[in-house]
Design a protein around this motif. Sequence first.
Motif, short mmCIF file in Angstrom:
data_model
loop_
_atom_site.label_atom_id
_atom_site.label_comp_id
_atom_site.label_asym_id
_atom_site.label_seq_id
_atom_site.Cartn_x
_atom_site.Cartn_y
_atom_site.Cartn_z
N LYS A 147 0.85 -1.19 0.00
CA LYS A 147 0.00 0.00 0.00
C LYS A 147 0.89 1.24 0.00
CE LYS A 147 -3.87 -2.10 2.53
NZ LYS A 147 -3.24 -3.42 2.82
N ALA A 148 0.47 2.25 -0.73
CA ALA A 148 1.29 3.46 -0.90
C ALA A 148 1.42 4.28 0.37
CB ALA A 148 0.74 4.31 -2.03
N ASP A 149 0.56 4.04 1.36
CA ASP A 149 0.60 4.83 2.59
C ASP A 149 1.42 4.17 3.70
OD1 ASP A 149 -1.05 2.74 3.28
OD2 ASP A 149 -2.74 3.98 3.90
N PHE A 150 2.16 3.11 3.37
CA PHE A 150 3.03 2.42 4.33
C PHE A 150 2.25 1.80 5.50
CE2 PHE A 150 5.64 5.38 2.03
CZ PHE A 150 6.82 4.68 1.79
N SER A 151 1.01 1.42 5.25
CA SER A 151 0.19 0.85 6.30
C SER A 151 0.30 -0.67 6.41
CB SER A 151 -1.28 1.25 6.09
OG SER A 151 -1.76 0.76 4.85
N ASP A 152 1.02 -1.31 5.49
CA ASP A 152 1.21 -2.76 5.57
C ASP A 152 2.11 -3.12 6.74
OD1 ASP A 152 -0.33 -3.48 3.34
OD2 ASP A 152 1.32 -3.01 1.98
N ARG A 153 2.02 -4.37 7.15
CA ARG A 153 2.90 -4.83 8.22
C ARG A 153 4.37 -4.81 7.78
NH1 ARG A 153 -0.24 -9.80 11.43
NH2 ARG A 153 -0.68 -8.47 13.25
N ASN A 154 4.62 -5.05 6.52
CA ASN A 154 5.98 -5.00 6.00
C ASN A 154 5.97 -4.28 4.66
OD1 ASN A 154 8.74 -5.47 5.58
ND2 ASN A 154 8.38 -7.47 4.62
N THR A 155 6.58 -3.11 4.63
CA THR A 155 6.72 -2.36 3.38
C THR A 155 8.16 -2.50 2.90
OG1 THR A 155 5.02 -0.76 4.00
CG2 THR A 155 6.55 -0.12 2.26
N ILE A 156 8.33 -2.91 1.66
CA ILE A 156 9.66 -3.15 1.10
C ILE A 156 10.06 -2.00 0.17
CG2 ILE A 156 11.09 -4.77 -0.19
CD1 ILE A 156 8.80 -6.86 0.35
N ILE A 157 11.27 -1.49 0.37
CA ILE A 157 11.83 -0.48 -0.53
C ILE A 157 13.10 -1.04 -1.14
CG2 ILE A 157 12.80 1.83 -0.73
CD1 ILE A 157 11.07 2.71 1.56
N TYR A 158 13.18 -0.98 -2.46
CA TYR A 158 14.35 -1.47 -3.20
C TYR A 158 15.20 -0.29 -3.69
CZ TYR A 158 11.22 -5.54 -3.62
OH TYR A 158 10.35 -6.58 -3.37
N GLY A 159 16.50 -0.55 -3.83
CA GLY A 159 17.40 0.46 -4.38
C GLY A 159 18.71 -0.19 -4.79
N HIS A 160 19.36 0.39 -5.79
CA HIS A 160 20.63 -0.16 -6.28
C HIS A 160 21.77 0.08 -5.29
CE1 HIS A 160 19.38 -1.43 -10.22
NE2 HIS A 160 18.97 -0.22 -10.58
N ASN A 161 22.74 -0.82 -5.35
CA ASN A 161 24.02 -0.63 -4.67
C ASN A 161 24.99 -0.07 -5.70
OD1 ASN A 161 26.43 -0.83 -3.25
ND2 ASN A 161 26.57 -3.05 -3.38
N MET A 162 25.01 1.25 -5.83
CA MET A 162 25.79 1.88 -6.90
C MET A 162 27.27 2.02 -6.51
SD MET A 162 23.48 2.11 -9.11
CE MET A 162 24.53 2.83 -10.36
N ARG A 163 28.12 1.88 -7.52
CA ARG A 163 29.56 1.95 -7.28
C ARG A 163 30.03 3.33 -6.84
NH1 ARG A 163 32.07 -0.53 -12.66
NH2 ARG A 163 30.31 0.65 -13.53
N ASP A 164 29.25 4.36 -7.14
CA ASP A 164 29.65 5.71 -6.73
C ASP A 164 29.15 6.03 -5.32
OD1 ASP A 164 26.95 5.99 -7.19
OD2 ASP A 164 27.13 7.88 -8.31
N GLY A 165 28.54 5.03 -4.65
CA GLY A 165 28.09 5.24 -3.28
C GLY A 165 26.69 5.79 -3.15
N SER A 166 26.01 6.00 -4.27
CA SER A 166 24.66 6.56 -4.23
C SER A 166 23.62 5.47 -4.00
CB SER A 166 24.37 7.32 -5.53
OG SER A 166 24.39 6.44 -6.64
N MET A 167 22.36 5.89 -3.98
CA MET A 167 21.22 5.00 -3.74
C MET A 167 21.40 4.23 -2.43
SD MET A 167 18.92 5.63 -6.05
CE MET A 167 19.43 7.35 -5.97
N PHE A 168 21.29 2.89 -2.47
CA PHE A 168 21.35 2.10 -1.24
C PHE A 168 22.73 1.49 -0.97
CE2 PHE A 168 16.64 0.87 -0.28
CZ PHE A 168 16.50 2.06 0.41
#
Length: 277
Positions: A147-168
């Motif tokens: 759910k877009a309002d983060f009301s779930d018991r578990n909300t998952i956020i994905y992001g890259h492991n970038m070589r320049d240190g950005s994102m996640f």
Amino acid sequence: MVYFKKGKYSRNTPKRKAVGIVVVSFCGLLALGSEFLMVRDLNQYSESAGAYEDIASHVELPEQTEAPEDDNVETEPAGEDTFVVLPTVDFDALRETGPDIIGWLTLPDTAINYPVTQTDDNEYYLHHLYDGTYNKVGCLFADYENKADFSDRNTIIYGHNMRDGSMFAALNEYDEQSYFDTHKQMYLVTPEGGYLCEIFAAFVAKPSESGSDTSPWRLSWKDDGSYTTWLTAMAERSVVETDVTVTSSDKVLTLSTCTPGGASRFIVMAKLVEVNN
């Protein structure tokens, strides 16, 4: 026939010359190709950095205050009665260029200070910025089944492991206790309100775990008991020690990125503590 030491010899024929020219030419093409890819990557890194710097102008981060040095001063654990200053986010301005933005995630003193998006799949924002520009850096995004309002018991956020240190990229640092000790909390701000994210687990998971009862990407449970069992299993997997207690009445945030090399995923999980300023 020209002999060399150790019995080696070379016959300098036209055919050998042709093969040599082809090999040299191929190596040259590889070098040019590698140089092109490097330039392209650098351009995309620069483009994404500029884009995220621009959008961050709509976010005002709170001033970080140092903890009191007096050992006799007691500090309260985070909770409903604890005053927490969240980042101030202008979502109306953000959505003018990023209509899919549903939140803003900040980990103080790191590169993680980004919008969180969501669309109807888990592919688009792997290779697009928040404004739809194609870019390998991508954008942080919530699982399309959440759910877009983060009301779930578990909300998952994905992001890259970038070589320049950005994102996640910074999430992989949580494999060290010393890093966790200085980065125990994050901020999540949404149009509906905000949360203090208290980290309670960090560990490596295999993509093959998806769909299992002990998967960190699990989204549903039959009852409170099965949810509590899952929370306990997640906490027990942690490679760092925390003092955060999570119960069936809590909602959690699961942050997922690749480990170096990409074979596994590094998971950081946090309890969402609603902040009422």
